[in-house]
Design a protein around this motif. Structure first.
Motif, mmCIF file in Angstrom:
data_model
loop_
_atom_site.group_PDB
_atom_site.id
_atom_site.type_symbol
_atom_site.label_atom_id
_atom_site.label_comp_id
_atom_site.label_asym_id
_atom_site.label_seq_id
_atom_site.Cartn_x
_atom_site.Cartn_y
_atom_site.Cartn_z
ATOM 1 N N VAL A 55 0.416 1.521 6.607
ATOM 2 C CA VAL A 55 0.970 2.251 5.471
ATOM 3 C C VAL A 55 1.725 1.253 4.598
ATOM 4 O O VAL A 55 2.537 0.477 5.097
ATOM 5 C CB VAL A 55 1.917 3.376 5.919
ATOM 6 N N LYS A 56 1.421 1.279 3.297
ATOM 7 C CA LYS A 56 2.156 0.435 2.349
ATOM 8 C C LYS A 56 2.687 1.304 1.231
ATOM 9 O O LYS A 56 2.013 2.248 0.796
ATOM 10 C CB LYS A 56 1.258 -0.657 1.784
ATOM 11 N N LYS A 57 3.889 0.947 0.764
ATOM 12 C CA LYS A 57 4.500 1.707 -0.331
ATOM 13 C C LYS A 57 4.731 0.799 -1.521
ATOM 14 O O LYS A 57 5.155 -0.350 -1.390
ATOM 15 C CB LYS A 57 5.813 2.337 0.135
ATOM 16 N N LEU A 58 4.462 1.347 -2.702
ATOM 17 C CA LEU A 58 4.687 0.648 -3.952
ATOM 18 C C LEU A 58 5.402 1.650 -4.848
ATOM 19 O O LEU A 58 4.784 2.470 -5.523
ATOM 20 C CB LEU A 58 3.351 0.231 -4.558
ATOM 21 N N LYS A 59 6.743 1.633 -4.795
ATOM 22 C CA LYS A 59 7.562 2.594 -5.522
ATOM 23 C C LYS A 59 7.166 4.014 -5.122
ATOM 24 O O LYS A 59 7.351 4.408 -3.981
ATOM 25 C CB LYS A 59 7.446 2.370 -7.022
ATOM 26 N N ARG A 60 6.616 4.805 -6.031
ATOM 27 C CA ARG A 60 6.264 6.194 -5.724
ATOM 28 C C ARG A 60 4.846 6.339 -5.144
ATOM 29 O O ARG A 60 4.403 7.458 -4.888
ATOM 30 C CB ARG A 60 6.381 7.037 -6.986
ATOM 31 N N LEU A 61 4.174 5.221 -4.947
ATOM 32 C CA LEU A 61 2.802 5.266 -4.432
ATOM 33 C C LEU A 61 2.802 4.862 -2.959
ATOM 34 O O LEU A 61 3.400 3.858 -2.586
ATOM 35 C CB LEU A 61 1.920 4.299 -5.224
ATOM 36 N N THR A 62 2.127 5.665 -2.126
ATOM 37 C CA THR A 62 2.003 5.370 -0.707
ATOM 38 C C THR A 62 0.527 5.275 -0.360
ATOM 39 O O THR A 62 -0.245 6.200 -0.639
ATOM 40 C CB THR A 62 2.658 6.461 0.157
ATOM 41 N N PHE A 63 0.145 4.165 0.236
ATOM 42 C CA PHE A 63 -1.242 3.895 0.598
ATOM 43 C C PHE A 63 -1.349 3.889 2.123
ATOM 44 O O PHE A 63 -0.510 3.311 2.803
ATOM 45 C CB PHE A 63 -1.682 2.533 0.063
ATOM 46 N N GLN A 64 -2.413 4.496 2.624
ATOM 47 C CA GLN A 64 -2.623 4.500 4.070
ATOM 48 C C GLN A 64 -4.064 4.122 4.382
ATOM 49 O O GLN A 64 -4.991 4.605 3.738
ATOM 50 C CB GLN A 64 -2.304 5.870 4.660
#
Lengths: 111, 114
Positions: A55-64
Protein backbone atom coordinates in the motif's frame (compact mmCIF):
# COMPACT_ATOMS: atom_id res chain seq x y z
CA UNK A 1 0.68 -10.13 -24.15
CA UNK A 2 -0.94 -9.73 -20.77
CA UNK A 3 -4.11 -7.64 -20.54
CA UNK A 4 -5.08 -5.09 -17.93
CA UNK A 5 -8.74 -4.26 -17.47
CA UNK A 6 -9.61 -0.97 -15.82
CA UNK A 7 -12.95 -0.13 -14.28
CA UNK A 8 -14.96 1.94 -14.38
CA UNK A 9 -14.19 3.36 -17.81
CA UNK A 10 -15.83 6.69 -16.91
CA UNK A 11 -16.61 8.22 -13.53
CA UNK A 12 -18.10 11.60 -12.73
CA UNK A 13 -18.59 12.57 -9.10
CA UNK A 14 -18.99 15.65 -6.93
CA UNK A 15 -16.14 17.37 -5.16
CA UNK A 16 -15.60 15.91 -1.69
CA UNK A 17 -16.73 12.39 -2.50
CA UNK A 18 -14.54 9.30 -2.27
CA UNK A 19 -13.91 6.91 -5.15
CA UNK A 20 -12.05 3.77 -6.07
CA UNK A 21 -10.88 2.64 -9.49
CA UNK A 22 -9.66 -0.82 -10.31
CA UNK A 23 -7.04 -2.46 -12.48
CA UNK A 24 -7.35 -6.22 -12.98
CA UNK A 25 -5.52 -8.95 -14.82
CA UNK A 26 -5.49 -12.73 -14.88
CA UNK A 27 -1.71 -12.64 -15.06
CA UNK A 28 1.02 -11.77 -12.59
CA UNK A 29 3.08 -8.60 -12.97
CA UNK A 30 6.49 -7.89 -11.48
CA UNK A 31 5.39 -4.34 -10.77
CA UNK A 32 2.53 -2.01 -11.52
CA UNK A 33 2.48 1.72 -12.16
CA UNK A 34 -0.30 4.29 -12.00
CA UNK A 35 -0.23 7.37 -14.22
CA UNK A 36 -2.45 10.42 -14.55
CA UNK A 37 -2.86 12.10 -17.90
CA UNK A 38 -4.45 15.48 -18.53
CA UNK A 39 -5.94 16.37 -21.93
CA UNK A 40 -3.28 17.08 -24.55
CA UNK A 41 -0.42 16.04 -22.26
CA UNK A 42 1.66 12.92 -21.68
CA UNK A 43 1.00 10.58 -18.76
CA UNK A 44 2.70 11.49 -15.48
CA UNK A 45 3.90 8.72 -13.19
CA UNK A 46 2.15 8.74 -9.80
CA UNK A 47 3.41 5.60 -8.11
CA UNK A 48 4.98 2.18 -8.58
CA UNK A 49 4.03 -0.85 -6.49
CA UNK A 50 6.20 -3.91 -6.46
CA UNK A 51 5.37 -6.19 -3.53
CA UNK A 52 2.12 -8.15 -3.24
CA UNK A 53 -0.14 -6.46 -0.68
CA UNK A 54 1.83 -3.22 -0.83
CA UNK A 55 0.00 0.00 0.00
CA UNK A 56 1.35 3.42 -0.95
CA UNK A 57 -0.14 6.81 -0.17
CA UNK A 58 0.29 10.04 -2.08
CA UNK A 59 -1.61 12.72 -0.16
CA UNK A 60 -5.30 11.84 -0.71
CA UNK A 61 -4.51 8.98 -3.10
CA UNK A 62 -4.03 5.42 -1.81
CA UNK A 63 -2.68 2.72 -4.10
CA UNK A 64 -2.80 -0.99 -3.34
CA UNK A 65 -1.20 -3.93 -5.10
CA UNK A 66 -3.09 -7.21 -4.78
CA UNK A 67 -1.54 -10.02 -2.76
CA UNK A 68 -1.13 -12.13 -5.89
CA UNK A 69 0.25 -9.17 -7.91
CA UNK A 70 -2.55 -9.51 -10.47
CA UNK A 71 -4.59 -6.46 -9.59
CA UNK A 72 -4.42 -3.01 -8.10
CA UNK A 73 -6.72 -0.26 -6.86
CA UNK A 74 -6.55 3.49 -6.54
CA UNK A 75 -8.65 5.15 -3.86
CA UNK A 76 -9.12 8.91 -3.75
CA UNK A 77 -10.43 10.53 -0.58
CA UNK A 78 -12.31 13.82 -0.73
CA UNK A 79 -11.85 14.23 -4.48
CA UNK A 80 -11.07 17.69 -5.82
CA UNK A 81 -11.50 19.17 -9.31
CA UNK A 82 -7.72 19.02 -9.72
CA UNK A 83 -7.96 15.22 -9.61
CA UNK A 84 -9.78 15.25 -12.94
CA UNK A 85 -7.94 13.30 -15.61
CA UNK A 86 -7.33 9.93 -17.24
CA UNK A 87 -5.90 7.40 -14.79
CA UNK A 88 -3.85 4.65 -16.38
CA UNK A 89 -2.46 1.54 -14.81
CA UNK A 90 0.47 -0.26 -16.40
CA UNK A 91 2.07 -3.57 -15.57
CA UNK A 92 5.64 -4.70 -16.08
CA UNK A 93 6.07 -8.25 -17.29
CA UNK A 94 9.78 -8.31 -16.52
CA UNK A 95 11.19 -7.97 -20.02
CA UNK A 96 12.80 -5.01 -21.74
CA UNK A 97 9.76 -4.38 -23.90
CA UNK A 98 8.16 -2.12 -21.40
CA UNK A 99 4.73 -1.95 -19.92
CA UNK A 100 1.26 -3.24 -20.66
CA UNK A 101 -1.23 -0.41 -20.28
CA UNK A 102 -4.87 -0.54 -19.36
CA UNK A 103 -7.25 1.67 -21.35
CA UNK A 104 -7.75 3.97 -18.42
CA UNK A 105 -10.45 5.48 -16.24
CA UNK A 106 -11.72 8.92 -17.23
CA UNK A 107 -12.38 10.75 -13.97
CA UNK A 108 -14.29 14.03 -13.72
CA UNK A 109 -14.68 15.81 -10.41
CA UNK A 110 -17.49 18.36 -10.50
CA UNK A 111 -17.04 21.46 -8.31
CA UNK B 1 13.59 15.65 -12.60
CA UNK B 2 13.40 13.44 -15.65
CA UNK B 3 12.73 15.40 -18.76
CA UNK B 4 11.51 13.94 -22.03
CA UNK B 5 10.93 16.41 -24.84
CA UNK B 6 9.26 15.93 -28.19
CA UNK B 7 10.02 18.08 -31.21
CA UNK B 8 6.46 19.24 -31.91
CA UNK B 9 3.25 19.47 -29.93
CA UNK B 10 1.06 19.71 -33.02
CA UNK B 11 1.79 18.64 -36.58
CA UNK B 12 -0.32 18.62 -39.74
CA UNK B 13 0.94 16.63 -42.71
CA UNK B 14 -0.45 15.53 -46.06
CA UNK B 15 -1.01 11.95 -47.13
CA UNK B 16 2.15 10.43 -48.57
CA UNK B 17 4.57 12.79 -46.84
CA UNK B 18 7.50 11.46 -44.85
CA UNK B 19 7.16 12.50 -41.23
CA UNK B 20 9.84 12.65 -38.54
CA UNK B 21 8.99 12.78 -34.85
CA UNK B 22 11.92 13.44 -32.54
CA UNK B 23 12.27 12.58 -28.87
CA UNK B 24 15.08 13.53 -26.49
CA UNK B 25 15.59 12.49 -22.87
CA UNK B 26 18.11 13.94 -20.44
CA UNK B 27 18.33 11.19 -17.80
CA UNK B 28 20.72 8.76 -19.49
CA UNK B 29 17.96 6.13 -19.77
CA UNK B 30 18.77 2.98 -21.67
CA UNK B 31 15.23 2.28 -22.90
CA UNK B 32 13.14 4.46 -25.14
CA UNK B 33 9.65 3.84 -26.49
CA UNK B 34 7.17 5.18 -29.02
CA UNK B 35 3.45 4.76 -28.45
CA UNK B 36 0.34 6.00 -30.16
CA UNK B 37 -2.80 6.77 -28.20
CA UNK B 38 -6.27 6.64 -29.71
CA UNK B 39 -9.69 6.95 -28.07
CA UNK B 40 -11.02 3.57 -27.01
CA UNK B 41 -7.77 1.81 -27.89
CA UNK B 42 -5.46 3.14 -25.19
CA UNK B 43 -1.70 3.28 -25.57
CA UNK B 44 -0.22 0.94 -28.14
CA UNK B 45 3.50 0.29 -28.44
CA UNK B 46 4.96 0.98 -31.88
CA UNK B 47 8.69 0.43 -31.38
CA UNK B 48 11.17 0.43 -28.55
CA UNK B 49 14.92 0.51 -28.16
CA UNK B 50 17.08 -0.71 -25.30
CA UNK B 51 20.40 0.57 -26.64
CA UNK B 52 21.92 2.77 -29.30
CA UNK B 53 21.30 1.42 -32.80
CA UNK B 54 19.05 -1.31 -31.36
CA UNK B 55 15.35 -1.44 -32.11
CA UNK B 56 12.52 -3.85 -31.47
CA UNK B 57 9.03 -3.98 -32.93
CA UNK B 58 6.14 -3.38 -30.62
CA UNK B 59 2.53 -4.31 -31.17
CA UNK B 60 1.80 -2.08 -34.20
CA UNK B 61 5.03 -1.38 -36.16
CA UNK B 62 3.50 -1.42 -39.66
CA UNK B 63 3.97 1.86 -41.49
CA UNK B 64 6.61 3.11 -39.05
CA UNK B 65 10.35 2.93 -38.61
CA UNK B 66 12.69 4.25 -35.92
CA UNK B 67 16.24 5.45 -35.50
CA UNK B 68 18.44 5.63 -32.43
CA UNK B 69 21.87 7.00 -33.29
CA UNK B 70 22.51 8.52 -29.86
CA UNK B 71 21.47 7.29 -26.43
CA UNK B 72 19.39 10.37 -25.66
CA UNK B 73 17.52 10.58 -28.95
CA UNK B 74 14.88 8.29 -30.47
CA UNK B 75 13.16 9.18 -33.72
CA UNK B 76 9.93 7.83 -35.16
CA UNK B 77 9.54 7.93 -38.91
CA UNK B 78 6.34 7.63 -40.89
CA UNK B 79 7.62 6.62 -44.31
CA UNK B 80 4.45 7.62 -46.18
CA UNK B 81 1.87 9.17 -43.90
CA UNK B 82 -1.70 7.96 -44.16
CA UNK B 83 -4.90 9.29 -42.63
CA UNK B 84 -5.14 6.29 -40.29
CA UNK B 85 -1.91 7.46 -38.68
CA UNK B 86 -3.66 10.54 -37.33
CA UNK B 87 -3.12 10.13 -33.60
CA UNK B 88 -1.40 11.29 -30.42
CA UNK B 89 2.19 10.06 -30.39
CA UNK B 90 3.93 9.64 -27.07
CA UNK B 91 7.59 9.03 -26.41
CA UNK B 92 8.80 7.53 -23.14
CA UNK B 93 12.08 6.50 -21.56
CA UNK B 94 13.16 4.33 -18.65
CA UNK B 95 16.13 2.79 -16.98
CA UNK B 96 16.66 -0.89 -17.52
CA UNK B 97 15.94 -1.54 -13.85
CA UNK B 98 13.93 -4.45 -12.60
CA UNK B 99 11.31 -4.76 -11.43
CA UNK B 100 10.04 -1.23 -11.62
CA UNK B 101 10.45 -0.33 -15.29
CA UNK B 102 9.10 3.12 -14.55
CA UNK B 103 8.53 5.04 -17.74
CA UNK B 104 8.63 8.79 -18.12
CA UNK B 105 6.67 10.36 -20.92
CA UNK B 106 7.05 13.40 -23.11
CA UNK B 107 4.17 15.84 -23.66
CA UNK B 108 3.08 14.13 -26.87
CA UNK B 109 2.73 15.14 -30.50
CA UNK B 110 -0.77 15.45 -31.92
CA UNK B 111 -0.35 14.46 -35.59
CA UNK B 112 -3.07 15.08 -38.13
CA UNK B 113 -2.69 13.58 -41.61
CA UNK B 114 -5.00 15.09 -44.22
Amino acid sequence: TQLLEQSPQFLSIQEGENLTVYCNSSSVFSSLQWYRQEPGEGPVLLVTVVTGGEVKKLKRLTFQFGDARKDSSLHITAAQPGDTGLYLCAGAEGGADGLTFGKGTHLIIQP
Amino acid sequence: DVKVTQSSRYLVKRTGEKVFLECVQDMDHENMFWYRQDPGLGLRLIYFSYDVKMKEKGDIPEGYSVSREKKERFSLILESASTNQTSMYLCASSHLVVPEYEQYFGPGTRLTVT
